[in-house]
Design an enzyme around this catalytic site. Structure first.
Site: not given
Length: 289
Positions: A2-3, A59, A269
């Site tokens: 979740p961002e 977040k 990433r």
DNA sequence: AAAGTAACCTGCCCGC
DNA sequence: TGCGGGCAGGTTACTT
């Protein structure tokens, strides 16, 4: 997982569903998730308390109780907060074996913390204290006070690559791997460009892209990928997948120029980009050139 | 200062 | 069919 847009969606849902509800019991199946205080204190403090306010910072989700305590969630990569009304079942796609924490409300409904990878964290502290992790967060990108001047000020003098600068929560809070890729694509900037190499025009495009992309993603209730791991409070997926431009499209083409997208790795990433539209990659000078 | 790696976990997909 | 490797939305600690 979740961002900012996903966490904002969950926060909004919580405001709708759990405000003014009384917690009558707590069940902890994975003690490791709770970082402070002890499990015994955690249960003892929460029992009998009402949730009177919900906020998001970066977040993190903060639930304020009538007792002056604050329950804080960070969802890590795969954390979900789910709400189940009395005699109702949540979406059957959500695996029950990852329900780690239950908050039972007086009206028979419950709030469940579910987390496959168990990277999420939960704290219970006094509302007038601040978690060091939250204290060190940078700008809220959607707040009015976050102007172009502020954005340019934190980026223009930094040497690191722009993607890492965007994902560093001490600069801007809430941008993760998906939205960093999306925002750089929209602005036409290669993710490896140095912060201090960006022109005023590029910074302007990037700033506008951050604001518009995150705003749209919040309106779409966040992004659920093919693996369907992100869910809102009711267990439903977000709709931003319909609008996402390049993230996750390993064999896809650029929506702007039609050429194949490429994937590079930055700080281990996956980083999606269009090598044509974001071609202003920094030139690496050879020694003795 | 910046960049890389490993660590914390489970699950899924791919290639052999 | 099975197994190993790599990868997944995050963050921190530690090393170059």
């Amino acid at each position: 997982m979740p961002e900012l847009p996903e966490v904002e969606t969950i926060k909004n849902d919580l405001e709708k569903e759990v405000l003014h509800k009384k917690i009558i019991d707590i069940e902890v199946n994975l003690p490791r998730i709770i970082k402070f205080p002890t499990i015994e204190q955690f249960k003892a403090v929460l029992k009998g308390k009402f949730i009177e306010g919900v906020k998001r910072r970066g977040k993190y989700i903060q639930c304020f109780l009538d007792s002056g305590d604050c329950l804080i969630f960070h969802l890590g990569m795969s954390g979900l907060i789910l709400y189940q009304k009395k005699n109702e079942n949540i979406n059957s796609k959500i695996k029950q074996q990852h329900n780690h924490l239950f908050f039972f409300f007086e009206d028979g409904s419950q709030m469940i913390y579910n987390d496959i990878r168990q990277f999420g964290k939960i704290w219970l502290i006094k509302a007038n204290e601040e978690l060091p992790e939250i204290k060190s967060l940078g700008w809220e990108p959607l707040e009015e006070s976050f102007t172009f001047q502020e954005f340019a000020g934190i980026i223009h003098n930094k040497k690191g690559n722009i993607k890492s600068l965007l994902m560093n929560q001490k600069n801007i809070a809430g941008i993760g791997n998906i939205y960093a890729c999306e925002v750089l694509f929209t602005a036409g900037i290669h993710p490896l460009r140095q912060g201090n190499s960006l022109t005023d025009n590029e910074l302007r495009k990037l700033y506008l892209s951050i604001r518009s992309t995150l705003t749209r993603a919040v309106q779409a209730r966040g992004m659920t990928l093919e693996d369907e791991s992100y869910r809102d409070l009711m267990g439903e997926p977000g709709n931003y997948k319909e609008e996402v431009l390049i993230y996750g499209k390993r064999k896809g083409n650029c929506p702007a120029c039609g050429q194949p997208l490429s994937v590079i790795r930055i700080e281990s990433r996956s980083t999606f980009l269009c090598p044509i539209c974001q071609k202003n990659k920094p030139v690496k000078l050879k020694k003795n050139g």
